[in-house]
Design an enzyme around this catalytic site. Structure first.
Site: not given
Ligand code: 13P
Length: 296
Positions: A81-82, A184-185, A213, A215, A234, A237
């Site tokens: 990821d990323h 994200h977060g 992002g 969650s 995805n 968090t």
């Molecule tokens: P969250 O941490 O906001 O859930 O996002 C996860 C994500 O996008 C991982 O690439």
């Protein structure tokens, strides 16, 4: 068993569902993800983010997660990821990962196209799938977990549907990560998502879309995004936040009952694992969007 990112997302496309892609920076999370996939019989994507190298290095967790996924009866994709470095992508592919998300979203457009194309060629050598990102969510996956806020506060640039069409045609990617209002977060207040961005992209190219992002949203928001073409969500968090809260409750209760009680490390990991199983099971079922479990 291991399945490729491309195959898993294509089946999700046919079934109008999304596959949960859980970032798993601990053995507790990896075990929870595999157990939930085995129990529910839905596939799952286990992700290692390059930005989580400081939490657990790829060279340490990679061989473990690959061995566990290979011997599982569940269908598991291992996705990097990323990833921002080609050598890091090759390391993951050599270890047996079946997907890579190359994140060139912070680069000038033409450089993002060029490097995404290199990673596409690398992934095809290994039969792995490729996810790329266009647009910017502002907040970074490896940033402080409370920096998310709203997409506007995070400085997000929503994915441009016309540019997305050009990007997809020039990079040979399998799935596209889009910016459409998620961050994200942690979310501060209710997330406002632009499903129109997704619809506009899908009107031009029928590529499976990815929500980063993921969650912290409502079940209704997940369903609406899936109906608009999201096939991979995805999730990190809020899963680790709930697990942390469960550990804190366990310690509070124990110490309240007996202030001199010991709290052992395995008490914490066991509690965290139970919490992660609950969270992952919930999201896997919601993301299935009513589709029956399936085998690739
Ligand atoms: P969250 O941490 O906001 O859930 O996002 C996860 C994500 O996008 C991982 O690439």
């Amino acid at each position: 068993m291991l399945v490729s990112l491309r195959d898993i997302c294509q089946i999700a496309e046919q079934k109008n569902m999304a596959v949960a892609a859980v970032n798993s920076a601990s053995l507790e999370a990896i075990r929870a993800a595999i157990e939930v996939a085995e129990e529910t019989r839905y596939p799952i994507i286990i992700q290692h983010a390059q930005g989580h190298e400081s939490l657990v290095p790829l060279g340490c967790v990679g061989p473990i997660v690959t061995a566990l996924a290979e011997r599982s009866s569940a269908q598991i994709c291992l996705n990097l990821d990323h990833c921002e470095d080609l050598s890091y992508a090759r390391h993951a592919l050599d270890l047996g990962f079946t997907g890579v998300m190359f994140d060139g979203s912070m680069l000038p457009y033409d450089r993002n196209v060029e490097l995404s194309g290199y990673v596409a060629a690398m992934c095809s050598e290994y039969g792995a799938g490729l996810e790329c990102e266009l647009g910017s969510m502002g907040s970074r996956e490896a940033g402080e977990r409370d920096e998310g806020g709203t997409a506007d506060e995070a400085g997000a640039i929503y994915t441009d549907p016309n540019q997305a069409q050009d990007f997809i045609e020039r990079t040979a990617l399998d799935i596209l990560a889009c910016s459409f209002g998620t961050v994200h977060g942690l979310y501060k207040g209710e997330a406002k998502l632009s499903y129109q961005v997704l619809t506009d992209i899908r009107d031009r190219v029928k590529v499976p879309l990815v929500m980063h992002g993921g969650s912290g949203l409502t079940d209704e928001q997940y369903r609406a995004a899936i109906d608009a073409g999201v096939r991979k969500i995805n999730y990190y968090t809020y899963g680790v936040k709930f697990a942390g809260e469960a550990v804190r409750r366990m310690i509070d209760e124990r110490v309240f009952a007996d202030p001199s009680a010991n709290v052992y490390w395995h008490d914490m990991t066991t509690t965290a694992h139970e919490s992660l199983v609950k969270t992952f099971e919930h999201v896997v079922r919601v993301f299935s969007n009513g589709a029956e479990p399936f085998v690739i």
